[in-house]
Design a protein around this motif. Structure first.
Motif, PDB file in Angstrom:
ATOM      1  N   ALA A   1     -31.385   0.140  -6.571  1.00 34.33           N
ATOM      2  CA  ALA A   1     -32.347  -0.801  -6.693  1.00 34.33           C
ATOM      3  C   ALA A   1     -33.529  -0.952  -5.398  1.00 34.33           C
ATOM      4  O   ALA A   1     -34.403  -0.995  -5.535  1.00 34.33           O
ATOM      5  N   MET A   2     -33.015   0.214  -4.250  1.00 33.11           N
ATOM      6  CA  MET A   2     -34.035  -0.064  -3.021  1.00 33.11           C
ATOM      7  C   MET A   2     -35.053   1.496  -3.673  1.00 33.11           C
ATOM      8  O   MET A   2     -35.967   0.986  -3.327  1.00 33.11           O
ATOM      9  N   ALA A   3     -34.804   2.172  -3.876  1.00 31.18           N
ATOM     10  CA  ALA A   3     -35.255   3.130  -4.867  1.00 31.18           C
ATOM     11  C   ALA A   3     -36.185   2.900  -6.162  1.00 31.18           C
ATOM     12  O   ALA A   3     -37.523   3.047  -5.788  1.00 31.18           O
ATOM     13  N   GLU A   4     -35.638   2.424  -6.593  1.00 37.01           N
ATOM     14  CA  GLU A   4     -36.744   1.161  -7.889  1.00 37.01           C
ATOM     15  C   GLU A   4     -38.068   0.649  -7.567  1.00 37.01           C
ATOM     16  O   GLU A   4     -38.828  -0.024  -7.342  1.00 37.01           O
ATOM     17  N   GLU A   5     -37.699  -0.383  -5.613  1.00 37.65           N
ATOM     18  CA  GLU A   5     -38.502  -0.966  -5.207  1.00 37.65           C
ATOM     19  C   GLU A   5     -39.712   0.000  -4.184  1.00 37.65           C
ATOM     20  O   GLU A   5     -40.828  -0.625  -4.999  1.00 37.65           O
ATOM     21  N   ILE A   6     -39.144   1.188  -3.950  1.00 34.67           N
ATOM     22  CA  ILE A   6     -40.466   1.303  -3.521  1.00 34.67           C
ATOM     23  C   ILE A   6     -41.017   2.141  -3.615  1.00 34.67           C
ATOM     24  O   ILE A   6     -41.909   2.390  -3.801  1.00 34.67           O
ATOM     25  N   ASP A   7     -41.001   2.708  -5.305  1.00 33.44           N
ATOM     26  CA  ASP A   7     -41.119   3.032  -5.779  1.00 33.44           C
ATOM     27  C   ASP A   7     -42.519   2.263  -6.611  1.00 33.44           C
ATOM     28  O   ASP A   7     -43.439   2.326  -6.905  1.00 33.44           O
ATOM     29  N   ARG A   8     -41.991   0.731  -7.267  1.00 30.51           N
ATOM     30  CA  ARG A   8     -42.956   0.239  -7.094  1.00 30.51           C
ATOM     31  C   ARG A   8     -43.873  -0.585  -6.173  1.00 30.51           C
ATOM     32  O   ARG A   8     -45.156  -0.208  -6.465  1.00 30.51           O
ATOM     33  N   LEU A   9     -43.392  -0.298  -4.794  1.00 28.07           N
ATOM     34  CA  LEU A   9     -44.450  -0.716  -4.057  1.00 28.07           C
ATOM     35  C   LEU A   9     -45.530   0.266  -4.109  1.00 28.07           C
ATOM     36  O   LEU A   9     -46.671   0.686  -3.566  1.00 28.07           O
ATOM     37  N   ALA A  10     -45.400   1.871  -4.101  1.00 32.48           N
ATOM     38  CA  ALA A  10     -46.354   3.102  -4.361  1.00 32.48           C
ATOM     39  C   ALA A  10     -47.092   3.454  -4.984  1.00 32.48           C
ATOM     40  O   ALA A  10     -47.039   4.723  -5.217  1.00 32.48           O
ATOM     41  N   ALA A  11     -46.669   3.121  -6.235  1.00 32.29           N
ATOM     42  CA  ALA A  11     -47.540   2.756  -7.949  1.00 32.29           C
ATOM     43  C   ALA A  11     -48.292   3.298  -7.580  1.00 32.29           C
ATOM     44  O   ALA A  11     -48.886   4.973  -8.473  1.00 32.29           O
ATOM     45  N   ARG A  12     -49.745   2.714  -7.037  1.00 28.98           N
ATOM     46  CA  ARG A  12     -50.851   3.687  -7.414  1.00 28.98           C
ATOM     47  C   ARG A  12     -51.748   4.638  -5.948  1.00 28.98           C
ATOM     48  O   ARG A  12     -52.486   4.885  -5.475  1.00 28.98           O
ATOM     49  N   LEU A  13     -49.934   4.832  -4.741  1.00 31.41           N
ATOM     50  CA  LEU A  13     -50.249   5.699  -3.557  1.00 31.41           C
ATOM     51  C   LEU A  13     -51.050   7.458  -4.575  1.00 31.41           C
ATOM     52  O   LEU A  13     -51.773   7.662  -4.295  1.00 31.41           O
ATOM     53  N   ASN A  14     -50.508   7.511  -5.564  1.00 32.10           N
ATOM     54  CA  ASN A  14     -51.166   8.711  -6.273  1.00 32.10           C
ATOM     55  C   ASN A  14     -52.597   8.732  -7.237  1.00 32.10           C
ATOM     56  O   ASN A  14     -53.614  10.084  -6.551  1.00 32.10           O
ATOM     57  N   ILE A  15     -53.343   7.749  -6.592  1.00 34.17           N
ATOM     58  CA  ILE A  15     -54.435   7.322  -7.052  1.00 34.17           C
ATOM     59  C   ILE A  15     -55.552   7.769  -6.431  1.00 34.17           C
ATOM     60  O   ILE A  15     -56.174   8.749  -5.922  1.00 34.17           O
ATOM     61  N   LEU A  16     -55.181   7.494  -4.691  1.00 36.92           N
ATOM     62  CA  LEU A  16     -55.270   7.279  -3.436  1.00 36.92           C
ATOM     63  C   LEU A  16     -55.629   9.233  -3.770  1.00 36.92           C
ATOM     64  O   LEU A  16     -56.783  10.122  -2.890  1.00 36.92           O
ATOM     65  N   ALA A  17     -54.579   9.619  -3.212  1.00 37.47           N
ATOM     66  CA  ALA A  17     -53.932  10.911  -3.601  1.00 37.47           C
ATOM     67  C   ALA A  17     -55.690  11.579  -4.851  1.00 37.47           C
ATOM     68  O   ALA A  17     -55.508  13.029  -3.999  1.00 37.47           O
ATOM     69  N   THR A  18     -55.212  11.542  -5.433  1.00 37.25           N
ATOM     70  CA  THR A  18     -55.833  12.018  -6.617  1.00 37.25           C
ATOM     71  C   THR A  18     -57.398  12.212  -6.143  1.00 37.25           C
ATOM     72  O   THR A  18     -58.210  12.952  -6.219  1.00 37.25           O
ATOM     73  N   VAL A  19     -58.221  10.838  -5.701  1.00 44.65           N
ATOM     74  CA  VAL A  19     -59.549  10.429  -5.202  1.00 44.65           C
ATOM     75  C   VAL A  19     -59.410  11.329  -4.151  1.00 44.65           C
ATOM     76  O   VAL A  19     -60.984  12.489  -3.974  1.00 44.65           O
ATOM     77  N   GLY A  20     -59.146  11.410  -3.229  1.00 41.52           N
ATOM     78  CA  GLY A  20     -58.950  12.204  -2.139  1.00 41.52           C
ATOM     79  C   GLY A  20     -59.283  13.630  -2.035  1.00 41.52           C
ATOM     80  O   GLY A  20     -59.861  14.067  -0.984  1.00 41.52           O
ATOM     81  N   SER A  21     -58.352  14.896  -2.923  1.00 40.17           N
ATOM     82  CA  SER A  21     -58.850  16.083  -3.314  1.00 40.17           C
ATOM     83  C   SER A  21     -59.325  16.111  -3.635  1.00 40.17           C
ATOM     84  O   SER A  21     -60.469  16.898  -3.711  1.00 40.17           O
ATOM     85  N   VAL A  22     -60.036  15.669  -5.248  1.00 39.39           N
ATOM     86  CA  VAL A  22     -61.110  15.590  -6.099  1.00 39.39           C
ATOM     87  C   VAL A  22     -62.153  15.193  -6.249  1.00 39.39           C
ATOM     88  O   VAL A  22     -62.653  16.572  -6.064  1.00 39.39           O
ATOM     89  N   ALA A  23     -62.493  14.107  -5.518  1.00 39.97           N
ATOM     90  CA  ALA A  23     -64.132  14.063  -5.222  1.00 39.97           C
ATOM     91  C   ALA A  23     -64.591  14.795  -4.546  1.00 39.97           C
ATOM     92  O   ALA A  23     -66.144  15.397  -4.862  1.00 39.97           O
ATOM     93  N   PRO A  24     -64.411  14.947  -2.918  1.00 44.39           N
ATOM     94  CA  PRO A  24     -65.102  16.389  -2.640  1.00 44.39           C
ATOM     95  C   PRO A  24     -65.447  17.505  -3.727  1.00 44.39           C
ATOM     96  O   PRO A  24     -67.092  17.825  -3.871  1.00 44.39           O
ATOM     97  N   PHE A  25     -64.976  18.248  -4.524  1.00 47.27           N
ATOM     98  CA  PHE A  25     -65.104  18.981  -5.481  1.00 47.27           C
ATOM     99  C   PHE A  25     -65.999  18.601  -6.307  1.00 47.27           C
ATOM    100  O   PHE A  25     -67.259  18.966  -7.177  1.00 47.27           O
ATOM    101  N   VAL A  26     -65.403  17.418  -6.678  1.00 49.56           N
ATOM    102  CA  VAL A  26     -66.680  15.952  -7.903  1.00 49.56           C
ATOM    103  C   VAL A  26     -68.086  16.919  -7.628  1.00 49.56           C
ATOM    104  O   VAL A  26     -69.183  16.723  -8.139  1.00 49.56           O
ATOM    105  N   GLY A  27     -68.762  16.157  -6.228  1.00 47.92           N
ATOM    106  CA  GLY A  27     -69.360  15.946  -5.296  1.00 47.92           C
ATOM    107  C   GLY A  27     -69.766  16.992  -5.373  1.00 47.92           C
ATOM    108  O   GLY A  27     -71.743  17.321  -5.148  1.00 47.92           O
ATOM    109  N   LEU A  28     -69.173  18.129  -4.578  1.00 45.20           N
ATOM    110  CA  LEU A  28     -69.757  20.010  -4.675  1.00 45.20           C
ATOM    111  C   LEU A  28     -69.996  20.520  -6.109  1.00 45.20           C
ATOM    112  O   LEU A  28     -71.408  20.899  -6.013  1.00 45.20           O
ATOM    113  N   PHE A  29     -69.444  19.962  -7.687  1.00 48.45           N
ATOM    114  CA  PHE A  29     -70.182  20.174  -8.081  1.00 48.45           C
ATOM    115  C   PHE A  29     -71.362  20.195  -8.359  1.00 48.45           C
ATOM    116  O   PHE A  29     -72.499  20.714  -9.255  1.00 48.45           O
ATOM    117  N   GLY A  30     -71.884  18.193  -8.379  1.00 50.17           N
ATOM    118  CA  GLY A  30     -73.168  17.781  -8.369  1.00 50.17           C
ATOM    119  C   GLY A  30     -74.272  18.806  -7.957  1.00 50.17           C
ATOM    120  O   GLY A  30     -75.450  18.464  -7.919  1.00 50.17           O
TER     121      GLY A  30
END
Length: 231
Positions: free
Chosen positions: A121-150
């Motif tokens: 139950a605890m693992a399920e709740e932690i996963d639910r709370l952290a559900a969209r943190l991967n989006i921040l990690a993706t934006v933080g790692s990819v956005a500079p390279f997308v800007g560099l491409f532009g």
């Protein structure tokens, strides 16, 4: 005249002017990065509000639980609350009732099942709370390279314009280079808050997991003592 020329250059270098002067590819990069930045800030604000509500709710729930003298009555009154602590508590109570329903009680097996149920139950709740943190990690790692491409694309177009005009003066070079670098600036503007927020939110999730683990361990100890009386 010099003031008029300076004003004209300033207007040409404004963010709106740089965006309007860019070609379709660079504009697409800029729009994508701006949308990513808006999405990032929406996630940050929503997560901050949710974590504040969950943290205060857990503290109130656990405080009321440890003051309660009747666990079954407390479960009937608070067991259905939408809080991580309540979900862990409910998982423990339900497993307790299943494991102690028969005549013979396996103490060690019951303890293991209680720990497993509450940890799940605890693992399920932690996963639910952290559900969209991967989006921040993706934006933080990819956005500079997308800007560099532009930026690279915009500089290539500027070089083509320079070659076509057969003129390397600053007045010809500066606007194209500026609009190209503006794409990198937008990429960093999207990436930096995402990286900072991801690190802070991950730290907050880890603290929440530690607090829930302490509550689960304490409740497991309470049920273990009760199990001795039942046995």
């Amino acid at each position: 005249m010099s003031n008029l020329g300076a004003n004209g250059v300033a207007e040409a270098m404004s963010p709106v002017a740089l965006f309007m002067q860019a070609d379709l590819v660079v504009k697409s990069v800029m729009v994508g990065l701006i949308l990513a930045s808006i999405w990032t800030w929406a996630i940050i604000i929503a997560h901050f509000l949710k974590m504040r509500r969950v943290r205060s709710g857990n503290m109130r729930f656990e405080k009321d639980f440890w003051k309660s003298a009747d666990i079954d009555r407390f479960y009937e009154d608070h067991g259905k609350e939408d809080l991580p602590s309540a979900k862990i508590f409910s998982a423990g109570i339900l497993e307790w009732r299943r494991s102690t329903a028969g005549g013979h009680i396996d103490k060690e097996g019951t303890r293991a099942r209680l720990a497993s149920s509450m940890n799940s139950a605890m693992a399920e709740e932690i996963d639910r709370l952290a559900a969209r943190l991967n989006i921040l990690a993706t934006v933080g790692s990819v956005a500079p390279f997308v800007g560099l491409f532009g930026t690279v694309w915009g500089i290539m177009r500027s070089f083509n314009d320079i070659a076509g005009a057969n003129n390397t003066s600053l007045a010809v070079v500066a606007p194209g280079i500026a609009e190209a670098l503006f794409a990198t600036a937008i990429g960093l503007f999207a990436a930096i808050p995402a990286v900072i927020a991801y690190n802070r939110m991950t730290y907050g999730i880890n603290r929440m997991e530690s607090a829930l683990s302490r509550f689960a361990d304490g409740f497991h100890g309470t049920l273990s003592r009760e199990l001795e009386h039942e046995a």
